[in-house]
Structure formats: structure tokens, C-alpha cells
Design a protein around this motif. Structure first.
Motif, PDB file in Angstrom:
ATOM      1  N   ALA A 127      58.693  48.185  48.024  1.00 31.33           N
ATOM      2  CA  ALA A 127      57.279  48.652  47.906  1.00 31.33           C
ATOM      3  C   ALA A 127      56.754  48.637  46.702  1.00 31.33           C
ATOM      4  CB  ALA A 127      57.215  49.989  48.847  1.00 31.33           C
ATOM      5  N   ALA A 128      57.407  49.462  45.745  1.00 30.18           N
ATOM      6  CA  ALA A 128      57.002  49.602  44.299  1.00 30.18           C
ATOM      7  C   ALA A 128      56.697  48.181  43.561  1.00 30.18           C
ATOM      8  CB  ALA A 128      57.892  50.398  43.368  1.00 30.18           C
ATOM      9  N   TYR A 129      57.650  47.298  43.873  1.00 32.58           N
ATOM     10  CA  TYR A 129      57.622  46.146  43.222  1.00 32.58           C
ATOM     11  C   TYR A 129      56.283  45.257  43.847  1.00 32.58           C
ATOM     12  CZ  TYR A 129      58.872  41.436  41.934  1.00 32.58           C
ATOM     13  OH  TYR A 129      58.826  40.177  41.052  1.00 32.58           O
ATOM     14  N   SER A 130      55.887  45.397  45.336  1.00 28.22           N
ATOM     15  CA  SER A 130      54.974  45.055  45.671  1.00 28.22           C
ATOM     16  C   SER A 130      53.690  45.220  45.211  1.00 28.22           C
ATOM     17  CB  SER A 130      54.676  45.368  47.053  1.00 28.22           C
ATOM     18  OG  SER A 130      56.063  44.668  48.031  1.00 28.22           O
ATOM     19  N   PHE A 131      53.620  46.729  44.871  1.00 28.75           N
ATOM     20  CA  PHE A 131      52.522  47.315  44.117  1.00 28.75           C
ATOM     21  C   PHE A 131      52.253  46.739  42.639  1.00 28.75           C
ATOM     22  CE2 PHE A 131      52.244  50.482  47.521  1.00 28.75           C
ATOM     23  CZ  PHE A 131      50.748  50.558  47.789  1.00 28.75           C
ATOM     24  N   CYS A 132      53.341  46.598  42.193  1.00 28.94           N
ATOM     25  CA  CYS A 132      53.412  46.184  40.580  1.00 28.94           C
ATOM     26  C   CYS A 132      52.854  44.785  40.653  1.00 28.94           C
ATOM     27  CB  CYS A 132      54.766  46.183  40.271  1.00 28.94           C
ATOM     28  SG  CYS A 132      55.005  45.496  38.516  1.00 28.94           S
ATOM     29  N   VAL A 133      53.417  43.862  41.460  1.00 27.49           N
ATOM     30  CA  VAL A 133      52.681  42.643  41.662  1.00 27.49           C
ATOM     31  C   VAL A 133      51.516  42.671  41.986  1.00 27.49           C
ATOM     32  CG1 VAL A 133      53.075  40.383  42.895  1.00 27.49           C
ATOM     33  CG2 VAL A 133      54.929  41.517  42.034  1.00 27.49           C
ATOM     34  N   LEU A 134      50.835  43.210  43.048  1.00 27.51           N
ATOM     35  CA  LEU A 134      49.391  43.508  43.336  1.00 27.51           C
ATOM     36  C   LEU A 134      48.544  43.739  42.080  1.00 27.51           C
ATOM     37  CD1 LEU A 134      49.488  44.934  46.920  1.00 27.51           C
ATOM     38  CD2 LEU A 134      48.914  42.831  46.326  1.00 27.51           C
ATOM     39  N   GLU A 135      49.116  44.932  41.354  1.00 26.40           N
ATOM     40  CA  GLU A 135      48.556  45.160  40.239  1.00 26.40           C
ATOM     41  C   GLU A 135      48.353  44.132  39.331  1.00 26.40           C
ATOM     42  OE1 GLU A 135      48.273  48.172  36.406  1.00 26.40           O
ATOM     43  OE2 GLU A 135      50.036  48.102  37.578  1.00 26.40           O
ATOM     44  N   HIS A 136      49.345  43.313  39.120  1.00 26.17           N
ATOM     45  CA  HIS A 136      49.120  42.272  37.979  1.00 26.17           C
ATOM     46  C   HIS A 136      48.029  41.230  38.512  1.00 26.17           C
ATOM     47  CE1 HIS A 136      52.045  43.018  34.993  1.00 26.17           C
ATOM     48  NE2 HIS A 136      52.852  43.528  36.090  1.00 26.17           N
ATOM     49  N   LEU A 137      48.189  40.744  39.864  1.00 29.66           N
ATOM     50  CA  LEU A 137      46.993  40.056  40.576  1.00 29.66           C
ATOM     51  C   LEU A 137      45.762  40.585  40.164  1.00 29.66           C
ATOM     52  CD1 LEU A 137      46.402  37.556  42.401  1.00 29.66           C
ATOM     53  CD2 LEU A 137      46.856  39.011  44.191  1.00 29.66           C
ATOM     54  N   HIS A 138      45.568  41.897  40.608  1.00 32.59           N
ATOM     55  CA  HIS A 138      44.145  42.418  40.313  1.00 32.59           C
ATOM     56  C   HIS A 138      43.871  42.194  39.157  1.00 32.59           C
ATOM     57  CE1 HIS A 138      40.970  45.266  40.593  1.00 32.59           C
ATOM     58  NE2 HIS A 138      41.401  45.987  39.515  1.00 32.59           N
ATOM     59  N   ARG A 139      44.583  42.567  37.959  1.00 33.10           N
ATOM     60  CA  ARG A 139      44.127  42.385  36.535  1.00 33.10           C
ATOM     61  C   ARG A 139      43.757  40.905  36.469  1.00 33.10           C
ATOM     62  NH1 ARG A 139      48.656  45.976  33.151  1.00 33.10           N
ATOM     63  NH2 ARG A 139      47.637  48.020  33.936  1.00 33.10           N
ATOM     64  N   ALA A 140      44.519  40.085  37.027  1.00 31.30           N
ATOM     65  CA  ALA A 140      44.291  38.387  36.450  1.00 31.30           C
ATOM     66  C   ALA A 140      42.979  38.233  37.363  1.00 31.30           C
ATOM     67  CB  ALA A 140      45.184  37.876  37.193  1.00 31.30           C
ATOM     68  N   LEU A 141      42.798  38.777  38.510  1.00 33.04           N
ATOM     69  CA  LEU A 141      41.464  38.581  39.047  1.00 33.04           C
ATOM     70  C   LEU A 141      40.397  39.099  38.276  1.00 33.04           C
ATOM     71  CD1 LEU A 141      42.282  38.806  42.875  1.00 33.04           C
ATOM     72  CD2 LEU A 141      41.782  36.692  41.606  1.00 33.04           C
ATOM     73  N   CYS A 142      40.521  40.327  37.870  1.00 34.45           N
ATOM     74  CA  CYS A 142      39.202  40.980  36.938  1.00 34.45           C
ATOM     75  C   CYS A 142      38.950  40.135  35.477  1.00 34.45           C
ATOM     76  CB  CYS A 142      39.801  42.330  36.525  1.00 34.45           C
ATOM     77  SG  CYS A 142      39.610  43.483  38.026  1.00 34.45           S
ATOM     78  N   ARG A 143      40.353  39.360  35.020  1.00 31.50           N
ATOM     79  CA  ARG A 143      40.157  38.557  33.929  1.00 31.50           C
ATOM     80  C   ARG A 143      39.536  37.074  34.197  1.00 31.50           C
ATOM     81  NH1 ARG A 143      45.218  40.907  32.606  1.00 31.50           N
ATOM     82  NH2 ARG A 143      46.130  38.715  33.055  1.00 31.50           N
TER      83      ARG A 143
END
Length: 131
Positions: free
Chosen positions: A112-128
Motif C-alpha cells: 500500500a505504501a509503495y502504491s501511494f509512492c508511485v501515485l505521488e510520482h505520477l501526480h508530480r509528473a502530471l503536474c509538470r
């Protein structure tokens, strides 16, 4: 996405069924397949509510609950889920949340923590707009 505004001192578990009732999912079943939430929503009542409705929960387990379960050994319920880790994604403060146990080998992680970590990286990439 749905939310309900409650008082600051109100718990998350009592409001969760109301949030789920407000959720509108455009599917024949009317329910989501998966619910992502932070560790404030890791209570037994919330997990039971999701399990009864047939919804998979992706909610990280707080460190104190994980520690209690590990101390109980085989009688402590489910073990922390482990997945392979892509090291370049797990950086900074995520490292202590993702690694399942202090003595665990570095390639194992809390799912679960790893999934959130990956989602945060995806969110940052989408914002950029990198993705």
C-alpha cells in the motif's frame, strides 16, 4: 471523488460510510473496484465496510499497527504485503514507509505504501506535464 466536511476533531471512521454513499461511480454495480486512502482510514470498521461491499482497500497500515501485528507473530493476523521495489521511485521520506520491516531485505516493501509512492510520482509528473 467525494468528500464530506466534518469538524476537525471528528474521527474519519464515522464519516466514511457517508462519503461512500455520496460517491457516484458510472458503472452498473455503482461501486468502485478499489478505494485509495491515507493511513487515517486504516481502521477495522472502514476495512470491514469495504470488504462487505466487495471493494479492495489500498490503505497503508500505520507503523504502530504493523509493529503490533509483527510482535504477535503468526497469531497477529495478515502479514504486511510485500512487492518488488523500483529503487529510483522510493526516495526521501517514502523510504521508511515503504520498507516493510527494519530487518527486511531492501527489495521487499509494503504494497500500500509503495502504491501511494508511485501515485505521488505520477501526480508530480502530471503536474509538470512530463507524463
Amino acid at each position: 471523488m467525494a468528500f464530506i466536511l466534518t469538524a476537525g476533531q471528528a474521527g474519519d471512521a464515522p464519516a466514511f460510510p457517508d462519503v461512500m454513499a455520496c460517491l457516484c461511480v458510472p458503472r452498473p454495480s455503482g461501486r468502485p473496484d478499489v478505494v485509495l486512502a491515507d493511513k487515517a482510514y486504516s481502521s477495522r470498521a472502514i476495512r470491514d465496510h469495504l470488504r462487505r461491499r466487495g471493494i479492495r482497500a489500498v490503505i497503508p497500515t500505520p507503523a504502530d499497527q504493523r509493529g503490533h501485528r509483527l510482535r504477535k507473530g503468526s497469531g497477529g493476523g495478515r502479514p504486511p504485503a510485500a512487492v518488488g521495489v523500483e529503487r529510483e521511485l522510493v526516495t526521501g521520506s517514502w523510504r521508511r514507509l515503504v520498507v516493510a520491516a527494519p530487518g527486511a531485505e531492501p527489495s521487499l516493501a509494503d504494497r500500500a505504501a509503495y502504491s501511494f509512492c508511485v501515485l505521488e510520482h505520477l501526480h508530480r509528473a502530471l503536474c509538470r506535464r512530463d507524463a
